[in-house]
Scaffold this active site. Structure first.
Site, mmCIF file in Angstrom:
data_model
loop_
_atom_site.group_PDB
_atom_site.id
_atom_site.type_symbol
_atom_site.label_atom_id
_atom_site.label_comp_id
_atom_site.label_asym_id
_atom_site.label_seq_id
_atom_site.Cartn_x
_atom_site.Cartn_y
_atom_site.Cartn_z
ATOM 1 C CE LYS A 74 46.472 64.066 74.724
ATOM 2 N NZ LYS A 74 47.533 63.622 75.637
HETATM 3 P P1 NAD Z 1 49.736 53.887 71.203
HETATM 4 O O1 NAD Z 1 48.832 54.220 70.091
HETATM 5 O O2 NAD Z 1 51.191 53.785 70.943
HETATM 6 O O3 NAD Z 1 49.268 52.524 71.906
HETATM 7 C C1 NAD Z 1 47.943 52.342 72.333
HETATM 8 C C2 NAD Z 1 47.786 50.917 72.834
HETATM 9 O O4 NAD Z 1 46.457 50.764 73.321
HETATM 10 C C3 NAD Z 1 47.985 49.860 71.739
HETATM 11 O O5 NAD Z 1 48.678 48.757 72.260
HETATM 12 C C4 NAD Z 1 46.544 49.453 71.389
HETATM 13 O O6 NAD Z 1 46.450 48.138 70.916
HETATM 14 C C5 NAD Z 1 45.893 49.583 72.749
HETATM 15 N N1 NAD Z 1 44.447 49.713 72.618
HETATM 16 C C6 NAD Z 1 43.749 50.544 71.806
HETATM 17 N N2 NAD Z 1 42.428 50.331 71.940
HETATM 18 C C7 NAD Z 1 42.299 49.350 72.866
HETATM 19 C C8 NAD Z 1 41.194 48.669 73.417
HETATM 20 N N3 NAD Z 1 39.949 48.978 73.075
HETATM 21 N N4 NAD Z 1 41.433 47.706 74.337
HETATM 22 C C9 NAD Z 1 42.688 47.364 74.697
HETATM 23 N N5 NAD Z 1 43.777 47.982 74.203
HETATM 24 C C10 NAD Z 1 43.582 48.946 73.295
HETATM 25 O O7 NAD Z 1 49.443 54.996 72.353
HETATM 26 P P2 NAD Z 1 50.389 55.432 73.541
HETATM 27 O O8 NAD Z 1 51.123 56.633 73.107
HETATM 28 O O9 NAD Z 1 51.112 54.248 74.068
HETATM 29 O O10 NAD Z 1 49.300 55.948 74.605
HETATM 30 C C11 NAD Z 1 48.659 55.066 75.528
HETATM 31 C C12 NAD Z 1 48.083 55.879 76.668
HETATM 32 O O11 NAD Z 1 49.123 56.613 77.313
HETATM 33 C C13 NAD Z 1 47.020 56.922 76.279
HETATM 34 O O12 NAD Z 1 46.089 57.055 77.312
HETATM 35 C C14 NAD Z 1 47.855 58.194 76.171
HETATM 36 O O13 NAD Z 1 47.055 59.354 76.316
HETATM 37 C C15 NAD Z 1 48.783 57.989 77.337
HETATM 38 N N6 NAD Z 1 50.004 58.801 77.287
HETATM 39 C C16 NAD Z 1 50.835 58.727 76.223
HETATM 40 C C17 NAD Z 1 52.008 59.480 76.214
HETATM 41 C C18 NAD Z 1 53.024 59.378 75.110
HETATM 42 O O14 NAD Z 1 54.107 59.971 75.252
HETATM 43 N N7 NAD Z 1 52.771 58.679 74.038
HETATM 44 C C19 NAD Z 1 52.295 60.324 77.298
HETATM 45 C C20 NAD Z 1 51.415 60.363 78.389
HETATM 46 C C21 NAD Z 1 50.268 59.585 78.359
#
Ligand code: NAD
Length: 442
Positions: free
Chosen positions: A128
């Site tokens: 990561k």
């Molecule tokens: P992103 O940046 O696209 O979206 C993040 C979301 O979280 C946004 O809607 C934002 O408004 C919200 N957020 C941020 N801070 C916040 C807070 N303090 N309170 C409430 N909401 C808040 O990110 P993503 O890619 O959708 O990732 C989200 C989660 O999924 C993370 O934990 C990431 O590690 C995990 N994840 C992502 C992927 C991927 O392919 N993108 C894969 C596996 C896991």
């Protein structure tokens, strides 16, 4: 029972009562990850060399790099790449751009990637990375320079057969395209095509895969479908609350609503909104794209952040950041199932309380593996220069997600443990088997 969890890197010990004492325990995210690992290691009787190896990252890369901003001033950014383990295959994991990114967080996220890939049955290890930055505070031109300079600073620490980043919180396909372009330019003309797989989650035009954008959300929905089959629930009867409406939460919401679920409440960094008869997720996505967050969406009423956790819903899907489901919030939750789309959203003591209250958890390393599975398909497509159709990607994703769930359900029954412990047990047995066969050099 007291769990004695030693984080050998930091040298400190976390003592944790197996029954929640009524208030949250302070621990770092990496300590949580190590604690989860040791619980499962105890369960499967993981021998000592394997245990010691897997409780540390192999490599920790920290870079400080200067970038000129649009107004002519200079800023030095701090970036990380933690390579946890590569016994199964090249290091693999996302890049996070967020103000809270630090070494501890990235170490935890890297460890979870090792177990996620092993559980998904794909030939990748775990890594990561990230930059400590609020990307919303910079122009696109500045972000491009930051991403390219970060890629240059990482240098040969990444590579298509060595360590392959992908999008995570605060990063997207456009940034992955910049990483790929920078890396190929540093690789010389002869390697321009063969190094495309240095990063996944690219745009289609730059060698990305169909279905990668929605893969994590789709995988979360396949996880929920598998649970429905296991417990005899109808997917289209379920009401859902979601924290986070970004890549993962947004796609999940749209796909779940398409399949008949009612999305009753959604929260993000701008606020929380609810609609008892169901939010229109397509209109909400358009609103978020335009406004930057869910707050103010006309098809809903505003709600308090805590209502998101205490809402009267069947399923809660955390899809934002870690440590969101605290002990205090767990006490108020009415849902029957939590599907961890985010990494590390549930604190260990909240998990114990939820277990006592009969709330099931589909753990992160099982629920959100869809993204890395389709990243693997993208990497295969880049290697072969044969690009897959949407159906081929979707069928492959569903098969791998459901295979992992089948293995976890069987292990959960045979070890009589939680779903998280079973998920770790499956991953650890695969990793241990490899170490046993290969031996530990020298
Ligand atoms: P992103 O940046 O696209 O979206 C993040 C979301 O979280 C946004 O809607 C934002 O408004 C919200 N957020 C941020 N801070 C916040 C807070 N303090 N309170 C409430 N909401 C808040 O990110 P993503 O890619 O959708 O990732 C989200 C989660 O999924 C993370 O934990 C990431 O590690 C995990 N994840 C992502 C992927 C991927 O392919 N993108 C894969 C596996 C896991």
């Amino acid at each position: 029972m007291l769990l004695d969890v030693k984080d050998a890197v930091r040298g400190d010990t976390v003592k944790m009562d197996a029954k929640p004492a009524g208030k949250s325990v302070q621990r770092s995210l990496h300590q949580t990850a190590v604690e989860q690992f040791h619980r499962a290691a105890d369960l499967v009787g993981l021998p000592e060399p394997h245990r010691a190896i897997l409780s540390h990252p192999k490599n920790e890369v920290i870079v400080n790099f200067p970038v000129q901003l649009d107004d002519g001033s200079w800023e030095v950014f701090r970036g990380f790449r933690i390579q946890h383990n590569n016994i199964i295959g090249p290091y693999k994991g996302g890049l996070r751009f967020h103000p809270d990114v630090d070494l501890d967080e990235v170490k935890a996220l890297a460890a979870w990637m090792t177990f996620k890939c092993a559980l998904a049955g794909i030939p990748f290890g775990g890594a990561k990375g990230g930059v400590t930055i609020d990307p919303h505070g910079y122009s696109n031109a500045e972000l491009e320079r930051i991403v390219r300079r970060f890629t240059h600073a990482l240098g040969s620490n990444i590579g298509p057969e060595h360590d392959i980043p992908a999008p995570d919180v605060g990063t997207n396909a456009m940034m992955m395209d910049w990483i790929m372009d920078t890396y190929t330019n540093l690789s010389g003309p002869g390697a321009k095509q063969t190094v495309k797989g240095v990063v996944t989650g690219k745009s289609l035009a730059c060698g990305g895969s169909l279905g990668r954008d929605s893969a994590t959300g789709q995988g979360v929905l396949y996880s929920l479908r598998h649970w429905c089959g296991e417990v005899g629930e109808r997917l289209d009867s379920l009401s859902i609350g979601i924290q986070g409406f970004g890549n993962v939460g947004g796609h999940f919401a749209r796909l779940a609503q398409r399949d008949g679920c009612t999305i009753r409440i959604v929260g993000d960094h701008t606020g929380t909104i609810r609609n008892e008869t169901g939010l229109d997720t397509v209109e909400l996505a358009a609103w978020v794209a335009d406004q930057g967050g869910v707050a103010g969406f006309p098809g809903a009423t505003a709600a308090d952040t805590e209502e998101l956790f205490s809402a009267d819903i069947d399923i809660f899907v955390p899809a934002a950041l870690e440590n969101q489901i605290t002990l205090e919030r767990a006490e108020t939750m009415k849902c029957r199932l939590i599907v961890e789309a985010a990494n590390g959203p549930t604190t260990p003591e909240a998990e114990i309380l939820l277990g006592q209250r009969g709330v099931e958890i589909i753990p992160d390393i099982l629920a959100n593996g869809g993204g890395v599975i389709v990243s693997y398909f993208e990497w295969l497509q880049n290697k072969s220069s044969r690009y897959w159709g949407e159906d081929e990607v979707d069928k492959g994703l569903r098969t791998l997600v459901w295979d992992a769930h089948d293995a976890v359900v069987v292990t959960k029954r045979s070890l009589n443990c939680t779903r998280r412990e079973a998920a770790y047990a499956v991953a650890l047995e695969r990793l241990a088997d490899l170490y046993d066969r290969r031996g530990i050099f020298p």
